[in-house]
Write a protein that holds these residues in place. Structure first.
Motif, PDB file in Angstrom:
ATOM      1  N   GLN A  94       0.935  -1.241  -0.038  1.00 16.12           N
ATOM      2  CA  GLN A  94       0.209  -0.015   0.122  1.00 16.12           C
ATOM      3  C   GLN A  94       0.799   1.394  -0.165  1.00 16.12           C
ATOM      4  O   GLN A  94       0.498   2.201  -0.797  1.00 16.12           O
ATOM      5  N   GLU A 148      -6.652  -2.754  -5.805  1.00 19.19           N
ATOM      6  CA  GLU A 148      -6.218  -2.655  -7.377  1.00 19.19           C
ATOM      7  C   GLU A 148      -7.122  -1.772  -7.832  1.00 19.19           C
ATOM      8  O   GLU A 148      -7.202  -0.801  -8.800  1.00 19.19           O
ATOM      9  N   GLU A 168      -5.984   1.616  -7.271  1.00 19.26           N
ATOM     10  CA  GLU A 168      -4.871   1.918  -8.331  1.00 19.26           C
ATOM     11  C   GLU A 168      -5.270   2.354  -9.476  1.00 19.26           C
ATOM     12  O   GLU A 168      -4.900   3.114 -10.327  1.00 19.26           O
ATOM     13  N   ARG A 169      -6.406   1.428 -10.071  1.00 21.94           N
ATOM     14  CA  ARG A 169      -7.088   1.860 -11.355  1.00 21.94           C
ATOM     15  C   ARG A 169      -8.119   3.055 -11.324  1.00 21.94           C
ATOM     16  O   ARG A 169      -8.583   3.298 -12.504  1.00 21.94           O
ATOM     17  N   ARG A 208       3.026   6.094  -5.506  1.00 23.45           N
ATOM     18  CA  ARG A 208       3.094   6.382  -7.185  1.00 23.45           C
ATOM     19  C   ARG A 208       1.560   6.729  -7.614  1.00 23.45           C
ATOM     20  O   ARG A 208       1.646   7.827  -8.279  1.00 23.45           O
ATOM     21  N   LEU A 209       0.438   6.598  -6.885  1.00 19.94           N
ATOM     22  CA  LEU A 209      -0.944   7.006  -7.532  1.00 19.94           C
ATOM     23  C   LEU A 209      -0.845   8.596  -7.185  1.00 19.94           C
ATOM     24  O   LEU A 209      -1.718   9.260  -7.904  1.00 19.94           O
ATOM     25  N   LEU A 222       2.168   1.738  -3.474  1.00 21.58           N
ATOM     26  CA  LEU A 222       0.993   2.275  -4.291  1.00 21.58           C
ATOM     27  C   LEU A 222       0.385   3.601  -4.240  1.00 21.58           C
ATOM     28  O   LEU A 222       0.474   4.153  -5.150  1.00 21.58           O
ATOM     29  N   GLU A 223       0.388   4.088  -2.826  1.00 22.05           N
ATOM     30  CA  GLU A 223      -0.178   5.482  -2.679  1.00 22.05           C
ATOM     31  C   GLU A 223       1.022   6.425  -3.158  1.00 22.05           C
ATOM     32  O   GLU A 223       0.411   7.489  -3.694  1.00 22.05           O
TER      33      GLU A 223
END
Length: 456
Positions: A197, A449, A452-453, A203-204, A200-201
């Motif tokens: 996580q 996911e 992310e999307r 990057r997002l 992911l955060e």
């Protein structure tokens, strides 16, 4: 989560019943020694009087020892809790005994936990000094969520002579609440934070044009879209300035729990609803950490629990309390009622995580018909527990006539189930089928996911 820990209870002891005393093992040893007078009594009857005198002295010695024992009101018993009760989580209950008399005693305590906590009545033995206290404990493992009742604590205490015993009881009856598996949800949150996580955060947050929440301003770069140009900032600075957006952290996640009869089926030690509740709590922990709001809707023929969207520790505590009280019923759940309640409560687009199950019938289940109405406005993720036994049976080749019949029946059920899952996907829902043990992980990964999307 300290507020989830049951309250400590204490009470002075009092006499247990009409006959609150007993004879210790050494009293019976004294009586046995007195039987030595029987041998000479065969020749001389007056030795029988000696045996009776010995028994009277033993009884007097017992009475003296009993009089030296503390009164029940001089002994105070306390049940101490150090952590919240979670489903299938082993924890220790501490019993504390305080002796305010000037005599040392050995106390044997028997507590009365619910049957779903321990198959046998647990016992604790303590040596408590004069004007002192001692504590001991026993282990329990709750096997059912909801409210459970503890009974009184029973005491048998004696002096170091072990001739007389006194029986007493302390009124420590209390109701405690068993919550979903808190340890599992906490481990899941830590695992996801470490494994996926955080990366992911990071990057997002920097994906231009993918989010709708403003983050910062920067100079225009080749490839930036003109719709992201901040013209007011450009006019002030005399050069093109671009708005940078991030993925929204304040979205809404609805946890919808089916409490119908199909969720009463047992898988290992728990039923399907218990696994669904644990998965819902784990997902709520991850969503809170991501900054999203979480809501709950649990239903059977009526709405059992409804929690409005919120975030933070207070909201998590409300969710845990609500999840601890849900119960599967023996009737079919009213999916249409749940769909109407959800659509009337949530107007903005949100993520709906629907934990349910359905029978593999030739007709279309109501839950599939409700999906179309919800999917037009929200993103729906169905969490369904896989039937591993049936799929394993279908994967094997039948070698006898009896096995062939079983294989045919299992194949028909699996094919109908796959057809229903395909219909759910055609309605626009995302379907997640996992074993009960893997449901929590699968749901959390599916949620990440979705984030992310940027599908919400």
């Amino acid at each position: 989560m300290d507020r989830l820990v049951p309250a400590n209870v204490a009470a002075p002891a009092k006499n247990a019943g009409r006959i609150p005393f007993a004879f210790g093992r050494r009293f019976f040893l004294l009586l046995f020694i007195g039987l030595a007078w029987i041998a000479p009594a065969w020749k001389e009857s007056r030795f029988l009087y000696a045996m009776v005198l010995w028994d009277v002295l033993a009884l007097a010695f017992w009475a003296w020892d009993f009089s030296q024992l503390p009164r029940p009101d001089q002994i105070k018993v306390r049940r101490v809790w150090t952590e919240a009760l979670g489903l299938t989580q082993k924890l220790r209950v501490t019993i504390e005994v305080r002796n305010s008399s000037n005599k040392s005693v050995t106390v044997h305590l028997t507590d009365e936990p619910p049957e779903t906590f321990s198959p046998e009545l647990p016992g604790v033995q303590l040596a408590v000094g004069a004007a002192s206290f001692a504590s001991g404990g026993y282990s329990i493992e709750p096997c059912e969520r909801g409210v459970a009742k503890f009974g009184d604590v029973w005491l048998r205490y004696r002096s170091s002579l072990c001739v007389a015993e006194r029986w007493a009881r302390a009124s420590l009856g209390q109701s405690v609440r068993v919550y979903p598996n808190l340890g599992e949800s906490q481990k899941m949150r830590i695992y996801l934070i470490r494994s996926r996580q955080i990366e992911l955060e990071k990057r997002l947050k920097r994906q231009r044009g993918h989010g709708r929440e403003f983050e910062s301003l920067r100079e225009y770069r080749a490839g930036d879209e003109f719709r992201d140009v901040s013209w007011t900032a450009t006019a002030r600075r005399g050069k093109l300035i671009t708005k940078v957006y991030q993925v929204e952290r304040s979205q809404t996640v609805w946890l919808v729990l089916d409490l119908g009869r199909l969720l009463r089926a047992r898988v290992d030690r728990l039923n399907k609803l218990d696994h669904a509740v644990n998965a819902a709590l784990s997902l709520a922990q991850v969503a809170f950490y991501s900054g999203d709001r979480v809501a709950l809707l649990a239903y059977d023929r009526k709405l059992q629990q409804r929690v409005a969207p919120g975030r933070g520790v207070p909201q998590l505590r409300v969710l845990i309390e609500a999840l601890a009280q849900v119960r599967a019923t023996s009737s079919e759940a009213d999916h249409l009622l749940a769909a109407k309640a959800l659509l009337s409560s949530q107007h903005q687009r949100s993520l709906v995580v629907w934990l349910t199950d359905f029978a593999e019938t030739a007709t279309t289940p109501e839950v599939i018909e409700c999906t179309a109405a919800i999917a037009r406005r929200h993103l729906v993720v169905f969490g369904i527990m896989a039937q591993t036994e049936l799929r394993s049976l279908v994967a094997t080749r039948p070698d006898t006539v009896a096995n062939m019949y079983r294989y045919s029946a299992a194949l028909e059920i699996v094919q109908r189930r796959d057809l229903l899952l395909r219909q759910l996907r055609q309605q626009g829902a995302m379907v997640l089928e996992a074993t009960p043990a893997a449901l929590s992980t699968a749901l959390a990964n599916q949620y990440l996911e979705v984030k992310e999307r940027n599908l919400i």
